[in-house]
Design a protein around this motif. Structure first.
Motif, PDB file in Angstrom:
ATOM      1  N   PRO A   4       0.825  -1.214   0.000  1.00 24.46           N
ATOM      2  CA  PRO A   4       0.000   0.000   0.000  1.00 24.46           C
ATOM      3  C   PRO A   4       0.855   1.259   0.000  1.00 24.46           C
ATOM      4  CG  PRO A   4      -0.831  -1.581   1.603  1.00 24.46           C
ATOM      5  CD  PRO A   4       0.497  -2.096   1.138  1.00 24.46           C
ATOM      6  N   GLY A   5       0.522   2.195  -0.866  1.00 29.93           N
ATOM      7  CA  GLY A   5       1.198   3.481  -0.878  1.00 29.93           C
ATOM      8  C   GLY A   5       0.492   4.469   0.032  1.00 29.93           C
ATOM      9  N   THR A   6       1.069   5.662   0.155  1.00 29.05           N
ATOM     10  CA  THR A   6       0.503   6.716   1.007  1.00 29.05           C
ATOM     11  C   THR A   6       0.358   7.995   0.211  1.00 29.05           C
ATOM     12  OG1 THR A   6       1.497   5.791   3.012  1.00 29.05           O
ATOM     13  CG2 THR A   6       0.854   8.105   3.095  1.00 29.05           C
ATOM     14  N   LEU A   7      -0.791   8.624   0.335  1.00 26.95           N
ATOM     15  CA  LEU A   7      -1.004   9.937  -0.260  1.00 26.95           C
ATOM     16  C   LEU A   7      -0.986  10.974   0.848  1.00 26.95           C
ATOM     17  CD1 LEU A   7      -1.868  11.873  -2.598  1.00 26.95           C
ATOM     18  CD2 LEU A   7      -4.232  11.435  -1.882  1.00 26.95           C
ATOM     19  N   LYS A   8      -0.103  11.972   0.731  1.00 27.67           N
ATOM     20  CA  LYS A   8      -0.036  13.063   1.697  1.00 27.67           C
ATOM     21  C   LYS A   8      -0.450  14.357   1.009  1.00 27.67           C
ATOM     22  CE  LYS A   8       3.533  11.247   4.799  1.00 27.67           C
ATOM     23  NZ  LYS A   8       4.825  11.530   5.483  1.00 27.67           N
ATOM     24  N   LEU A   9      -1.285  15.120   1.682  1.00 27.91           N
ATOM     25  CA  LEU A   9      -1.772  16.373   1.118  1.00 27.91           C
ATOM     26  C   LEU A   9      -1.849  17.416   2.230  1.00 27.91           C
ATOM     27  CD1 LEU A   9      -4.675  16.884  -1.358  1.00 27.91           C
ATOM     28  CD2 LEU A   9      -4.714  18.099   0.809  1.00 27.91           C
ATOM     29  N   SER A  10      -1.258  18.574   2.002  1.00 27.67           N
ATOM     30  CA  SER A  10      -1.294  19.669   2.964  1.00 27.67           C
ATOM     31  C   SER A  10      -1.621  20.953   2.216  1.00 27.67           C
ATOM     32  CB  SER A  10       0.050  19.803   3.688  1.00 27.67           C
ATOM     33  OG  SER A  10      -0.003  20.843   4.645  1.00 27.67           O
ATOM     34  N   ILE A  11      -2.832  21.482   2.461  1.00 27.45           N
ATOM     35  CA  ILE A  11      -3.342  22.633   1.715  1.00 27.45           C
ATOM     36  C   ILE A  11      -4.014  23.585   2.699  1.00 27.45           C
ATOM     37  CG2 ILE A  11      -5.054  23.328  -0.009  1.00 27.45           C
ATOM     38  CD1 ILE A  11      -4.522  20.791  -1.493  1.00 27.45           C
ATOM     39  N   PRO A  12      -3.831  24.889   2.534  1.00 28.91           N
ATOM     40  CA  PRO A  12      -4.495  25.821   3.455  1.00 28.91           C
ATOM     41  C   PRO A  12      -6.012  25.677   3.453  1.00 28.91           C
ATOM     42  CG  PRO A  12      -2.764  26.943   2.238  1.00 28.91           C
ATOM     43  CD  PRO A  12      -2.894  25.583   1.632  1.00 28.91           C
ATOM     44  N   TRP A  13      -6.627  25.708   2.274  1.00 28.55           N
ATOM     45  CA  TRP A  13      -8.089  25.669   2.229  1.00 28.55           C
ATOM     46  C   TRP A  13      -8.505  25.153   0.861  1.00 28.55           C
ATOM     47  CZ3 TRP A  13     -11.364  29.116   5.660  1.00 28.55           C
ATOM     48  CH2 TRP A  13     -12.713  28.813   5.529  1.00 28.55           C
ATOM     49  N   ASP A  49      -4.130  25.354 -11.664  1.00 28.84           N
ATOM     50  CA  ASP A  49      -3.212  24.879 -12.688  1.00 28.84           C
ATOM     51  C   ASP A  49      -2.137  24.013 -12.058  1.00 28.84           C
ATOM     52  OD1 ASP A  49      -4.467  26.188 -14.806  1.00 28.84           O
ATOM     53  OD2 ASP A  49      -3.337  28.040 -14.469  1.00 28.84           O
ATOM     54  N   GLN A  50      -1.601  23.107 -12.854  1.00 29.01           N
ATOM     55  CA  GLN A  50      -0.471  22.320 -12.391  1.00 29.01           C
ATOM     56  C   GLN A  50       0.797  23.146 -12.507  1.00 29.01           C
ATOM     57  OE1 GLN A  50       0.133  18.670 -14.491  1.00 29.01           O
ATOM     58  NE2 GLN A  50       1.782  17.963 -13.150  1.00 29.01           N
ATOM     59  N   ASP A  78      -7.059  33.148 -24.141  1.00 28.61           N
ATOM     60  CA  ASP A  78      -7.665  33.273 -25.475  1.00 28.61           C
ATOM     61  C   ASP A  78      -6.785  34.030 -26.455  1.00 28.61           C
ATOM     62  OD1 ASP A  78      -9.830  31.928 -24.500  1.00 28.61           O
ATOM     63  OD2 ASP A  78     -10.987  33.735 -24.025  1.00 28.61           O
ATOM     64  N   GLU A  79      -5.886  34.871 -25.928  1.00 26.33           N
ATOM     65  CA  GLU A  79      -5.010  35.660 -26.799  1.00 26.33           C
ATOM     66  C   GLU A  79      -3.683  34.957 -27.053  1.00 26.33           C
ATOM     67  OE1 GLU A  79      -4.609  39.406 -24.911  1.00 26.33           O
ATOM     68  OE2 GLU A  79      -6.679  40.034 -25.298  1.00 26.33           O
ATOM     69  N   GLY A  80      -3.538  33.733 -26.528  1.00 25.86           N
ATOM     70  CA  GLY A  80      -2.311  32.978 -26.756  1.00 25.86           C
ATOM     71  C   GLY A  80      -1.212  33.245 -25.766  1.00 25.86           C
ATOM     72  N   PHE A  81      -1.526  33.917 -24.625  1.00 29.49           N
ATOM     73  CA  PHE A  81      -0.512  34.229 -23.623  1.00 29.49           C
ATOM     74  C   PHE A  81      -0.602  33.247 -22.459  1.00 29.49           C
ATOM     75  CE2 PHE A  81      -0.952  38.185 -25.896  1.00 29.49           C
ATOM     76  CZ  PHE A  81       0.346  38.661 -25.955  1.00 29.49           C
ATOM     77  N   ARG A  82       0.551  32.937 -21.877  1.00 25.84           N
ATOM     78  CA  ARG A  82       0.594  32.150 -20.653  1.00 25.84           C
ATOM     79  C   ARG A  82       1.339  32.938 -19.585  1.00 25.84           C
ATOM     80  NH1 ARG A  82       5.656  29.550 -20.510  1.00 25.84           N
ATOM     81  NH2 ARG A  82       6.798  29.752 -22.486  1.00 25.84           N
ATOM     82  N   ARG A  83       0.998  32.723 -18.343  1.00 20.38           N
ATOM     83  CA  ARG A  83       1.570  33.507 -17.249  1.00 20.38           C
ATOM     84  C   ARG A  83       2.913  32.936 -16.814  1.00 20.38           C
ATOM     85  NH1 ARG A  83      -1.845  35.434 -11.897  1.00 20.38           N
ATOM     86  NH2 ARG A  83      -0.130  36.473 -10.826  1.00 20.38           N
ATOM     87  N   LEU A  84       3.925  33.803 -16.696  1.00 14.75           N
ATOM     88  CA  LEU A  84       5.268  33.361 -16.327  1.00 14.75           C
ATOM     89  C   LEU A  84       5.557  33.525 -14.840  1.00 14.75           C
ATOM     90  CD1 LEU A  84       7.346  34.770 -19.337  1.00 14.75           C
ATOM     91  CD2 LEU A  84       6.467  32.443 -19.002  1.00 14.75           C
ATOM     92  N   ASP A  85       4.931  34.534 -14.192  1.00 18.70           N
ATOM     93  CA  ASP A  85       5.187  34.706 -12.771  1.00 18.70           C
ATOM     94  C   ASP A  85       4.409  33.646 -11.998  1.00 18.70           C
ATOM     95  OD1 ASP A  85       2.807  35.939 -13.582  1.00 18.70           O
ATOM     96  OD2 ASP A  85       2.705  37.059 -11.712  1.00 18.70           O
ATOM     97  N   GLU A  86       4.708  33.526 -10.726  1.00 18.09           N
ATOM     98  CA  GLU A  86       4.145  32.466  -9.900  1.00 18.09           C
ATOM     99  C   GLU A  86       2.687  32.742  -9.558  1.00 18.09           C
ATOM    100  OE1 GLU A  86       5.157  29.548  -8.771  1.00 18.09           O
ATOM    101  OE2 GLU A  86       7.088  29.602  -9.768  1.00 18.09           O
ATOM    102  N   ASP A  87       1.789  31.990 -10.138  1.00 15.90           N
ATOM    103  CA  ASP A  87       0.393  31.991  -9.722  1.00 15.90           C
ATOM    104  C   ASP A  87       0.219  30.843  -8.722  1.00 15.90           C
ATOM    105  OD1 ASP A  87      -2.223  32.642  -9.579  1.00 15.90           O
ATOM    106  OD2 ASP A  87      -2.778  31.917 -11.571  1.00 15.90           O
ATOM    107  N   VAL A  88      -0.980  30.721  -8.137  1.00 17.84           N
ATOM    108  CA  VAL A  88      -1.221  29.605  -7.223  1.00 17.84           C
ATOM    109  C   VAL A  88      -1.419  28.347  -8.058  1.00 17.84           C
ATOM    110  CG1 VAL A  88      -2.668  28.699  -5.384  1.00 17.84           C
ATOM    111  CG2 VAL A  88      -2.254  31.143  -5.548  1.00 17.84           C
ATOM    112  N   THR A  89      -0.573  27.364  -7.854  1.00 11.70           N
ATOM    113  CA  THR A  89      -0.627  26.119  -8.605  1.00 11.70           C
ATOM    114  C   THR A  89      -0.495  24.942  -7.642  1.00 11.70           C
ATOM    115  OG1 THR A  89       1.769  26.148  -8.939  1.00 11.70           O
ATOM    116  CG2 THR A  89       0.417  27.192 -10.638  1.00 11.70           C
ATOM    117  N   THR A 146       0.953  19.291  -3.033  1.00 11.31           N
ATOM    118  CA  THR A 146       1.191  20.563  -2.356  1.00 11.31           C
ATOM    119  C   THR A 146       0.698  21.710  -3.242  1.00 11.31           C
ATOM    120  OG1 THR A 146       3.435  20.650  -3.257  1.00 11.31           O
ATOM    121  CG2 THR A 146       3.182  19.760  -1.026  1.00 11.31           C
ATOM    122  N   VAL A 147       0.517  22.864  -2.597  1.00 13.06           N
ATOM    123  CA  VAL A 147       0.134  24.082  -3.304  1.00 13.06           C
ATOM    124  C   VAL A 147       1.332  25.014  -3.317  1.00 13.06           C
ATOM    125  CG1 VAL A 147      -1.340  26.128  -3.252  1.00 13.06           C
ATOM    126  CG2 VAL A 147      -2.317  23.882  -2.791  1.00 13.06           C
ATOM    127  N   ALA A 148       1.642  25.580  -4.468  1.00  6.98           N
ATOM    128  CA  ALA A 148       2.798  26.458  -4.613  1.00  6.98           C
ATOM    129  C   ALA A 148       2.340  27.798  -5.171  1.00  6.98           C
ATOM    130  CB  ALA A 148       3.840  25.822  -5.527  1.00  6.98           C
TER     131      ALA A 148
END
Length: 359
Positions: free
Chosen positions: A48-57, A77-78, A86-97, A110-112
């Motif tokens: 058996p494996g273990t899943l660990k998850l720690s998230i604020p909310w 997002d991952q 829609d305009e073909g842009f992706r975000r480079l700075d750190e969003d919540v992922t 984890t959440v980063a």
């Protein structure tokens, strides 16, 4: 029935499906939360494996499946795979992922991001092999639903309901504000401990479960539909100074300890207030008696009445009763189920505890 009726019925069913929260869907439903999906396999699928998850909310729905992968689908997002707009842009700075990684048979979610606390309202649909062990932590809250997972469950949540369906083995759950509901599809084989500060606890056990029970609530009732011959219990005396049932050393444990300390302070304060009220009443009565004696003596002198050495005494002022102390000790029931077996502990500070027999 005509075709118009069937079209209307289909429309109602579609609207109902849209209203269902992803966290409350049945375990056999294949629809997943919209968003990014990540997959990993355990290093050693033979154990058996273990899943660990720690998230604020976040809202969590974890499903046990016959597959061999951990599949995480989230409204976030991952990490490293930002969405293209829609305009073909992706975000480079750190969003919540979110990020999913596996090492030594342990999968970690984890959440980063710059502000991980901004994950409030995020949704996670996670599929795991049925025998997976779960270690779940939500620092602020969010509802947690675990469905069909047969491994050991270790869950701490600050706010939100915790619902466990068709589980087996063991469950240790602590929450500060929220109801706990647990349904065992087979008798637990390891200790069970469910604890909440504010909320009801509802546990469903197979009729053949063998267990040693301890159930305690401060403000609520304890009830069951197990017959007397199967469940034998007695009431355990509980005092206000009794320590709360031991729980884990995470945030909820500390909050429960603080609450118990606060209760003990209130009891001590009530006792001090009662003692002070009594002392003040005695002092007031003494002063009133002294004044009455002085007035009577002065009156007897003024009218030349010989009291023959008898000094009149005014009746003492009534002493107010000591206010009743609130019963902070609560109610505690201990007993055995089918002669005893695995330890099961259910504790609520403010809420009813219900133990149900599932046939």
């Amino acid at each position: 029935m005509n075709s118009r009726f069937y079209l209307r019925l289909a429309g109602l069913l579609a609207a109902t499906a849209l209203l269902l929260s992803p966290g409350l869907r049945a375990a056999d439903e294949e629809t997943e939360t919209d968003g990014a999906t990540a997959r990993v396999k355990f290093s050693d699928p033979g154990i058996p494996g273990t899943l660990k998850l720690s998230i604020p909310w976040a809202e969590l729905h974890i499903i046990g499946t016959d597959g061999n992968e951990v599949i995480v689908t989230s409204s976030l997002d991952q990490k490293g795979r930002a969405e293209v707009d829609d305009e073909g842009f992706r975000r480079l700075d750190e969003d919540v992922t979110f990020e999913l990684a596996e090492k030594d048979n342990v999968a970690v979610v984890t959440v980063a991001g710059d502000n991980a606390w901004a994950s409030h309202g995020a949704e996670f649909m996670i599929k795991v092999p049925r025998n997976t062990n779960l270690v779940l932590r939500t620092s602020l809250g969010g509802e947690i639903l675990v469905d069909g997972v047969e491994g050991d469950l270790d869950i701490n949540s600050m706010n939100g309901e915790v619902t466990l369906r068709d589980i087996a083995s063991s469950a240790v759950v602590n929450t500060l504000n929220g109801e706990i509901s647990a349904t065992f599809k087979s008798a637990p084989v390891k200790p069970v401990s469910l604890s909440t500060l504010n909320g009801e606890i509802d546990v469903r056990l197979p009729g053949d479960t063998k267990a040693n029970l301890r159930m305690r609530t401060h403000n609520g009732s304890i009830r069951t539909n197990f017959p007397d011959k199967v469940l034998q219990t007695k009431t355990e005396k509980v005092t206000g100074s009794s320590a709360p049932v031991a729980v884990s050393s995470d945030d909820v444990h500390r909050e429960l300890s603080r609450e118990q300390a606060r209760i003990n302070k209130e009891v001590a304060r009530a006792r001090r207030d009662a003692a002070k009220a009594t002392a003040d009443a005695v002092k007031a009565a003494t002063e009133a008696t002294k004044e009455a004696i002085e007035a009577a003596v002065e009156a007897s002198v003024n009218v030349n009445v010989n009291l023959d050495g008898v000094v009149p005494v005014a009746p003492a002022a009534p002493v107010p009763p000591i206010p009743p102390l609130p019963n902070f000790g609560g109610k505690s029931i201990v007993g055995t189920l089918n002669g005893g077996g695995v330890d099961i502990k259910l504790t609520s500070m403010n809420g009813t505890i219900t133990l149900r027999q599932v046939k």
